[in-house]
Design a protein around this motif. Structure first.
Motif, mmCIF file in Angstrom:
data_model
loop_
_atom_site.group_PDB
_atom_site.id
_atom_site.type_symbol
_atom_site.label_atom_id
_atom_site.label_comp_id
_atom_site.label_asym_id
_atom_site.label_seq_id
_atom_site.Cartn_x
_atom_site.Cartn_y
_atom_site.Cartn_z
ATOM 1 N N LYS A 296 0.700 -1.176 -0.025
ATOM 2 C CA LYS A 296 0.086 0.010 0.102
ATOM 3 C C LYS A 296 0.879 1.428 -0.048
ATOM 4 N N ASN A 297 2.072 1.373 0.621
ATOM 5 C CA ASN A 297 2.912 2.525 0.717
ATOM 6 C C ASN A 297 3.485 2.795 -0.516
ATOM 7 N N LYS A 298 3.333 1.943 -1.643
ATOM 8 C CA LYS A 298 4.010 2.002 -2.919
ATOM 9 C C LYS A 298 3.078 2.523 -3.866
ATOM 10 N N ILE A 299 1.652 3.008 -3.433
ATOM 11 C CA ILE A 299 0.727 3.474 -4.257
ATOM 12 C C ILE A 299 0.388 4.879 -3.991
ATOM 13 N N ALA A 300 0.617 5.888 -4.746
ATOM 14 C CA ALA A 300 0.407 7.377 -4.471
ATOM 15 C C ALA A 300 -0.941 7.707 -4.654
ATOM 16 N N SER A 301 -1.602 8.826 -3.764
ATOM 17 C CA SER A 301 -2.842 9.112 -3.855
ATOM 18 C C SER A 301 -2.954 10.372 -4.963
ATOM 19 N N ALA A 302 -1.838 10.900 -5.336
ATOM 20 C CA ALA A 302 -1.873 11.964 -6.143
ATOM 21 C C ALA A 302 -1.873 11.562 -7.506
ATOM 22 N N SER A 303 -1.605 12.400 -8.592
ATOM 23 C CA SER A 303 -1.488 12.111 -9.944
ATOM 24 C C SER A 303 -0.144 11.524 -10.326
ATOM 25 N N ALA A 304 0.786 11.644 -9.512
ATOM 26 C CA ALA A 304 2.115 11.269 -9.950
ATOM 27 C C ALA A 304 2.772 10.519 -8.682
ATOM 28 N N ILE A 305 3.583 9.970 -8.774
ATOM 29 C CA ILE A 305 4.477 9.210 -7.713
ATOM 30 C C ILE A 305 5.450 10.173 -7.049
ATOM 31 N N SER A 306 5.864 9.803 -5.845
ATOM 32 C CA SER A 306 6.993 10.206 -5.145
ATOM 33 C C SER A 306 8.057 9.435 -5.437
ATOM 34 N N GLU A 307 9.329 9.650 -6.089
ATOM 35 C CA GLU A 307 10.319 8.623 -6.137
ATOM 36 C C GLU A 307 11.131 8.610 -4.718
ATOM 37 N N ILE A 308 11.246 9.759 -3.907
ATOM 38 C CA ILE A 308 11.970 9.717 -2.898
ATOM 39 C C ILE A 308 11.206 8.847 -1.742
ATOM 40 N N ALA A 309 10.163 8.776 -1.755
ATOM 41 C CA ALA A 309 9.365 7.803 -1.008
ATOM 42 C C ALA A 309 9.230 6.462 -1.362
ATOM 43 N N GLY A 310 9.820 6.072 -2.434
ATOM 44 C CA GLY A 310 9.790 4.842 -3.142
ATOM 45 C C GLY A 310 8.434 4.327 -3.528
ATOM 46 N N GLN A 311 7.600 5.212 -3.829
ATOM 47 C CA GLN A 311 6.443 4.947 -4.394
ATOM 48 C C GLN A 311 6.323 4.392 -5.923
ATOM 49 N N LEU A 312 5.718 3.654 -6.650
ATOM 50 C CA LEU A 312 5.506 2.937 -7.707
ATOM 51 C C LEU A 312 4.820 3.367 -8.785
#
Length: 443
Positions: A296-312
């Motif tokens: 779940k922590n890999k999935i962003a709620s926004a329109s794009a991911i945060s790479e520094i947070a390791g989102q995919l």
């Protein structure tokens, strides 16, 4: 204060964290604080994180800032940038005379009077915003990213810190209106909930509502108004602002839908609002999947991911893929698909630990963990489920897919972007062909 307290708190925490491993620096700061009359052990409690800077009162914050600045010389926390000479002198006097205390710390249970019950889980009353500020600085009200705008991520050293999404300009504007006494009473909505104790007790005869001990209180609406109150009270300890207080007792799913419904002032991004409201069955599938999966922590709620947070990937992409492939027709199917996805992605991340978990940024240019590649993984999940293929065969299957194939890379990097419906459809059609080809042994 001359400037925003939250700005000082953030800068001060950064300086403290950067210097806390230096025994000499800590010793000198301690000596300074003791000279001002601060009890021994106070600074240790702060830099260890046992005492939150947001909880301490203004005189102690001023003396802490002065003590750290004198030793470090770090201009981010130059005391005179945040406090007037009069404030500094008064703070030193108050701290030296031990007039400060923790008496203002609020603890549960809390009783509100003159409360009207609208429904069994919905109450309303009036309150002074300064009291809610005291609740917040007592760490009783917290920002729940699951029922708010989410989080933004900032790299700090080797790690990443999570920060609530706040429109600082909005907070400042609201605060200034409150300070000028031309802010009209508005509403703040709190949510009191617990699965272990009865969250609230309401007495119909006395019109009193008690938030019981052991309950978690989060803010559902009015976070910027509350932050404005924090700012105003840091400038004027006698700050007062009447507000309407709505107290709800919702479970997490209901709270998310409520926040998606009532958000008005600082408008939510479309992707986050859709996630919270979860109106489509595919949204419900992804939401249930996120609740049950470590992914779940890999999935962003926004329109794009945060790479520094390791989102995919994003919630929107996952929901799109689920809708186009599994197409759940009711909540039962949505739940069953979510359960299968949990197992599927546990295997996937287990087989590709570096790419999806430990070091995803290193593999960005391989495109195996590109945001849109997850459309492909959902298609593979559907294929495995429909054909009863054991998930232990997942790695050999995925290894046959060339994620750096020129046609695929062109689709993934299309200038129209990952939120283009045409781009998503093109990627979907590509992976549908590839998955069929893999079955036949075609790469």
């Amino acid at each position: 204060m001359k400037r925003d307290r939250t700005e000082l708190e953030e800068n001060l925490l950064n300086v403290i964290n950067e210097t806390k491993n230096s025994k000499k620096t800590v010793l000198e700061i301690n000596k300074n604080m003791i000279k001002y009359g601060v009890p021994i052990g106070t600074y240790e409690s702060i830099y260890r994180g046992d005492t939150s800077i947001s909880v301490i009162d203004l005189p102690l914050l001023c003396v802490l800032t002065e003590s750290v600045y004198k030793v470090t010389g770090d201009n981010r926390i130059n005391t005179t940038d945040y406090f007037s000479e009069k404030e500094i002198a008064n703070s030193e006097k108050v701290v030296a005379s031990h007039e400060y205390s923790e008496d203002d710390i609020i603890e549960l249970p809390i009783v509100f009077e003159n409360v009207l019950m609208l429904e069994l889980d919905n109450y309303v009353t009036k309150v002074d915003l300064s009291y809610l500020v005291d609740m917040s600085t007592s760490q009783l009200i917290y920002y729940d990213p699951e029922t708010q705008r989410g989080l933004q991520y900032r790299k700090k050293g080797e790690g990443v810190i999570e920060i609530p999404i706040v429109n600082k300009k909005s907070v400042q504007n609201i605060s200034e209106h409150m300070d000028n006494k031309d802010y009209f009473a508005d509403m703040i909505t709190l949510n009191a909930f617990s699965t272990e104790v009865e969250p609230i007790t309401y007495n119909e005869k006395t019109k009193t509502l008690t938030i019981n001990k052991g309950v978690t209180i989060s803010i559902l609406d009015g976070f910027h108004r509350l932050q404005a109150g924090v700012r105003s009270k840091s400038i004027n300890p006698e700050f007062s602002q009447p507000m309407i207080l709505s107290i709800r007792s919702y479970d997490e799913d209901t709270a998310k839908k409520y926040f998606g419904q009532i958000n008005t002032i600082n408008v939510l991004k479309k992707e986050r609002k859709e996630e919270l409201k979860s109106e489509k069955n595919s949204d419900v599938t992804v939401r249930n999947f996120m609740r049950k999966s470590k992914f779940k922590n890999k999935i962003a709620s926004a329109s794009a991911i945060s790479e520094i947070a390791g989102q995919l990937t994003t919630f929107s992409i996952m929901s799109y893929a689920v809708e186009k492939t599994f197409n759940p027709i009711n909540l039962m199917e949505a739940t069953e698909i979510a359960d299968y996805m949990v197992d599927f992605f546990n295997y996937l991340t287990g087989y590709y630990v570096e790419e999806f978990d430990k070091n995803p940024n290193k593999y960005r240019d391989t495109y195996i963990n590109h945001q849109l590649s997850f459309i492909g993984f959902i298609i593979i999940a559907k294929y495995f489920r429909d054909n009863n293929i054991p998930l232990r065969e997942l790695k050999s299957f995925v290894d046959k897919i060339n994620f750096q194939e020129e046609v695929l890379v062109d689709l993934l990097t299309d200038k129209r972007g990952i939120n283009s419906s045409r781009v998503r459809m093109n990627v979907l059609q590509y992976f549908e062909k590839v998955v069929g080809g893999v079955e036949l042994g075609v790469k």
